[in-house]
Design an enzyme around this catalytic site. Structure first.
Site, short mmCIF file in Angstrom:
data_model
loop_
_atom_site.label_atom_id
_atom_site.label_comp_id
_atom_site.label_asym_id
_atom_site.label_seq_id
_atom_site.Cartn_x
_atom_site.Cartn_y
_atom_site.Cartn_z
N TYR A 165 -3.38 -17.51 13.55
CA TYR A 165 -4.51 -16.85 12.87
C TYR A 165 -5.71 -17.79 12.77
O TYR A 165 -6.86 -17.38 12.89
CB TYR A 165 -4.09 -16.36 11.48
CG TYR A 165 -3.16 -15.17 11.54
CD1 TYR A 165 -3.67 -13.87 11.66
CD2 TYR A 165 -1.78 -15.32 11.53
CE1 TYR A 165 -2.83 -12.77 11.75
CE2 TYR A 165 -0.93 -14.23 11.62
CZ TYR A 165 -1.46 -12.96 11.73
OH TYR A 165 -0.62 -11.88 11.83
N ARG A 181 0.77 -1.24 0.00
CA ARG A 181 0.00 0.00 0.00
C ARG A 181 0.80 1.29 0.00
O ARG A 181 0.26 2.35 -0.26
CB ARG A 181 -0.95 0.00 1.20
CG ARG A 181 -2.11 -0.95 1.01
CD ARG A 181 -2.80 -1.24 2.31
NE ARG A 181 -1.87 -1.92 3.20
CZ ARG A 181 -2.17 -2.36 4.40
NH1 ARG A 181 -3.36 -2.16 4.90
NH2 ARG A 181 -1.27 -2.98 5.13
N ARG A 241 -5.16 -2.41 -6.60
CA ARG A 241 -5.97 -2.98 -5.50
C ARG A 241 -7.42 -2.53 -5.63
O ARG A 241 -8.34 -3.30 -5.35
CB ARG A 241 -5.36 -2.49 -4.18
CG ARG A 241 -6.12 -2.80 -2.93
CD ARG A 241 -5.87 -4.22 -2.48
NE ARG A 241 -6.33 -4.45 -1.13
CZ ARG A 241 -7.59 -4.71 -0.78
NH1 ARG A 241 -8.53 -4.74 -1.70
NH2 ARG A 241 -7.91 -4.91 0.47
N ASP A 291 -0.13 -14.25 0.23
CA ASP A 291 -0.22 -14.05 1.68
C ASP A 291 -0.04 -15.39 2.37
O ASP A 291 -0.35 -16.43 1.78
CB ASP A 291 -1.56 -13.43 2.07
CG ASP A 291 -1.49 -12.84 3.48
OD1 ASP A 291 -1.04 -11.70 3.62
OD2 ASP A 291 -1.85 -13.55 4.44
O1 CP3 Z 1 6.31 -9.07 1.01
C1 CP3 Z 1 5.62 -8.92 -0.01
O2 CP3 Z 1 5.58 -7.87 -0.68
C2 CP3 Z 1 4.85 -10.14 -0.51
C3 CP3 Z 1 3.51 -10.26 -0.09
C4 CP3 Z 1 3.15 -10.53 1.37
C5 CP3 Z 1 1.95 -10.05 1.95
N1 CP3 Z 1 1.82 -10.60 3.18
C6 CP3 Z 1 1.01 -9.15 1.26
C7 CP3 Z 1 -0.03 -8.45 2.06
C8 CP3 Z 1 3.78 -11.33 2.33
C9 CP3 Z 1 5.13 -12.05 2.28
C10 CP3 Z 1 2.93 -11.37 3.46
C11 CP3 Z 1 3.23 -12.16 4.67
C12 CP3 Z 1 2.30 -12.10 5.82
N2 CP3 Z 1 0.94 -11.97 5.80
C13 CP3 Z 1 2.72 -12.27 7.17
C14 CP3 Z 1 4.13 -12.56 7.63
C15 CP3 Z 1 4.98 -11.33 7.66
C16 CP3 Z 1 4.58 -10.28 8.66
O3 CP3 Z 1 4.21 -9.18 8.19
O4 CP3 Z 1 4.61 -10.53 9.86
C17 CP3 Z 1 1.57 -12.18 7.96
C18 CP3 Z 1 1.51 -12.28 9.49
C19 CP3 Z 1 0.44 -11.99 7.09
C20 CP3 Z 1 -1.00 -11.91 7.46
C21 CP3 Z 1 -1.58 -10.63 7.05
N3 CP3 Z 1 -1.86 -10.26 5.74
C22 CP3 Z 1 -1.96 -9.55 7.90
C23 CP3 Z 1 -1.82 -9.55 9.41
C24 CP3 Z 1 -2.47 -8.56 7.08
C25 CP3 Z 1 -3.14 -7.30 7.54
C26 CP3 Z 1 -2.14 -6.29 7.96
C27 CP3 Z 1 -1.88 -5.36 6.83
O5 CP3 Z 1 -0.72 -5.03 6.61
O6 CP3 Z 1 -2.88 -4.96 6.22
C28 CP3 Z 1 -2.37 -8.99 5.73
C29 CP3 Z 1 -2.76 -8.24 4.52
C30 CP3 Z 1 -1.71 -8.02 3.48
N4 CP3 Z 1 -0.80 -8.96 3.06
C31 CP3 Z 1 -1.55 -6.85 2.69
C32 CP3 Z 1 -0.49 -7.11 1.80
C33 CP3 Z 1 0.04 -6.20 0.73
C34 CP3 Z 1 -2.41 -5.60 2.76
C35 CP3 Z 1 -3.74 -5.93 2.18
C36 CP3 Z 1 -4.41 -4.81 1.41
O7 CP3 Z 1 -3.91 -4.38 0.35
O8 CP3 Z 1 -5.48 -4.43 1.85
#
Ligand code: CP3
Length: 356
Positions: free
Chosen positions: A162, A40, A49, A86
């Site tokens: 989760y 984002r 998105r 994700d």
């Molecule tokens: O790193 C990258 O660019 C690759 C993509 C990636 C995402 N999530 C995209 C994402 C990767 C490697 C992850 C890993 C992930 N996802 C983890 C482990 C790493 C960490 O951050 O601790 C975890 C715990 C998640 C679970 C998750 N996904 C959460 C808790 C959230 C919400 C928090 C947030 O940042 O919004 C997501 C959503 C998410 N995953 C987004 C992205 C780009 C945002 C979603 C959106 O665009 O609305």
């Protein structure tokens, strides 16, 4: 210190900068990529998105996922691209409902008791994840020749947390209740995740992922005995399986919050590289961890928001301490949405100008 600029560690030298560092080579300026580098903080991500039906639609539509993976590579030329997906696609592919609510993060239909595990099944795993494999195959064709493609999955405990809490958690009360009161129930969930995650990572490698990273974002919530059982052991099993079935594919393990137990990971988990969180002291990491593994990390994501002198100092501290050995520059956790993209460009200029 770092006189002979590039010291080959293995006779068979990979040519991409990221792979060379993971093979134990010290590069003159380290390779760099950032956790959550697609996301984002980039206006081009927000635009795409807005076109997708939801976040999971973005992950499961190869046209979207390929484009989002490439966005930060085009803009910044990172040494590695991380597959856009994700960690929660695994519970989804096991049959649990997963959805993302604006402003709330992930939501899952929580597992309430051991009996609920019967609703999960590995049977449809590869069918559900087929679009992810397709994204990886296309990225193999579309990425620049020098860019390494990283696949990933969540570690079993982080994903289980989760699944049990139904989303993000502050205290991990459900997961801990299962661990302390009905450990055999948590063990069966973890065992299922070790198998499914292993299958998933191997399929990512077969589709073209050159490196895999295992994210244990919530390793840091346990007493030692339990960290060993619920985080270290399952991660070790995954690394062992990849080593045995796809030898030569480097594995990065990110046990966020493991503290002094990073040393145990370095000694026991079998990873090629350890991802350091922001709090790991640099001098200690250099002395105790770097002789055993390539290190990756660990700039505070908030320094990238702040920019300026604080950012330059943070980058220099890390380079001074860690760039004289096998090292990949990264953050200590994911980039945050408030990050100005110009600060990423400034950070990269500092790293690329580094000459030991
Ligand atoms: O790193 C990258 O660019 C690759 C993509 C990636 C995402 N999530 C995209 C994402 C990767 C490697 C992850 C890993 C992930 N996802 C983890 C482990 C790493 C960490 O951050 O601790 C975890 C715990 C998640 C679970 C998750 N996904 C959460 C808790 C959230 C919400 C928090 C947030 O940042 O919004 C997501 C959503 C998410 N995953 C987004 C992205 C780009 C945002 C979603 C959106 O665009 O609305």
């Amino acid at each position: 210190m770092n006189q002979a600029s590039e010291i080959p560690a293995a006779a068979k030298r990979p040519s991409k900068r990221m792979l060379r560092a993971l093979a134990g080579e010290t590069l003159q300026s380290p390779p760099v990529w950032l956790m959550r580098q697609a996301g984002r903080y980039l206006p081009e991500y927000r635009a795409l998105r807005a076109k997708a039906k939801g976040f999971l639609d973005l992950c499961y539509t190869p046209d979207f996922a390929v484009e989002v993976t490439l966005q930060p590579i085009r803009r910044f030329g990172f040494d590695a691209a991380i597959l856009f997906s994700d960690i929660l696609v695994v519970p989804h592919a096991l049959g649990q409902q997963v959805w993302f609510e604006e402003g709330h993060g992930p939501r899952l239909e929580a597992l309430e008791q051991a009996d609920d595990l019967a609703r999960l099944s590995k049977e449809g795993l590869h069918a559900a994840l087929a679009p992810v494999y397709e994204t990886i195959r296309r990225l193999g064709r579309e990425l620049p020749a020098e860019t390494t493609l990283i696949g990933f999955a969540g570690a079993p405990w982080t994903v289980a947390s989760y699944m049990l809490e139904g989303g993000s958690s502050k205290d991990f009360a459900t997961g801990k209740r299962w661990a302390y009161a009905t450990p055999e129930a948590l063990q069966s969930l973890i065992d299922l995740l070790v198998e499914a995650t292993g299958d998933y990572l191997i399929a990512q490698v077969d589709a073209g992922a050159e490196v895999v990273q295992i994210f244990d974002s919530w390793a840091g919530v346990w007493p030692e005995r339990h960290l060993r059982r619920w985080c270290l052991e399952p991660t070790k099993a995954l690394v062992g399986r990849i080593r045995a079935e796809r030898p030569g594919v480097p594995v990065i393990v990110f046990p966020r919050g493991a503290g002094v137990l990073y040393q145990t990971y370095a000694a026991e988990c079998g990873a090629d590289a350890l991802g350091l969180d922001t709090t790991v002291p640099l001098g200690w990491a250099r002395e105790v961890l770097q002789p055993k593994a390539c290190l990756q990390g660990n700039l505070d994501p908030q320094l990238l928001v702040a920019g300026g002198q604080a950012l330059r100092q943070g980058v220099a501290d890390i380079l001074e301490q860690l760039a004289a050995g096998p090292f990949v520059f990264n953050l200590g956790h994911g980039i945050v949405p408030e990050t100005p993209p110009e600060h990423v460009a400034e950070m990269l200029a500092e790293i690329r100008a580094w000459r030991g």
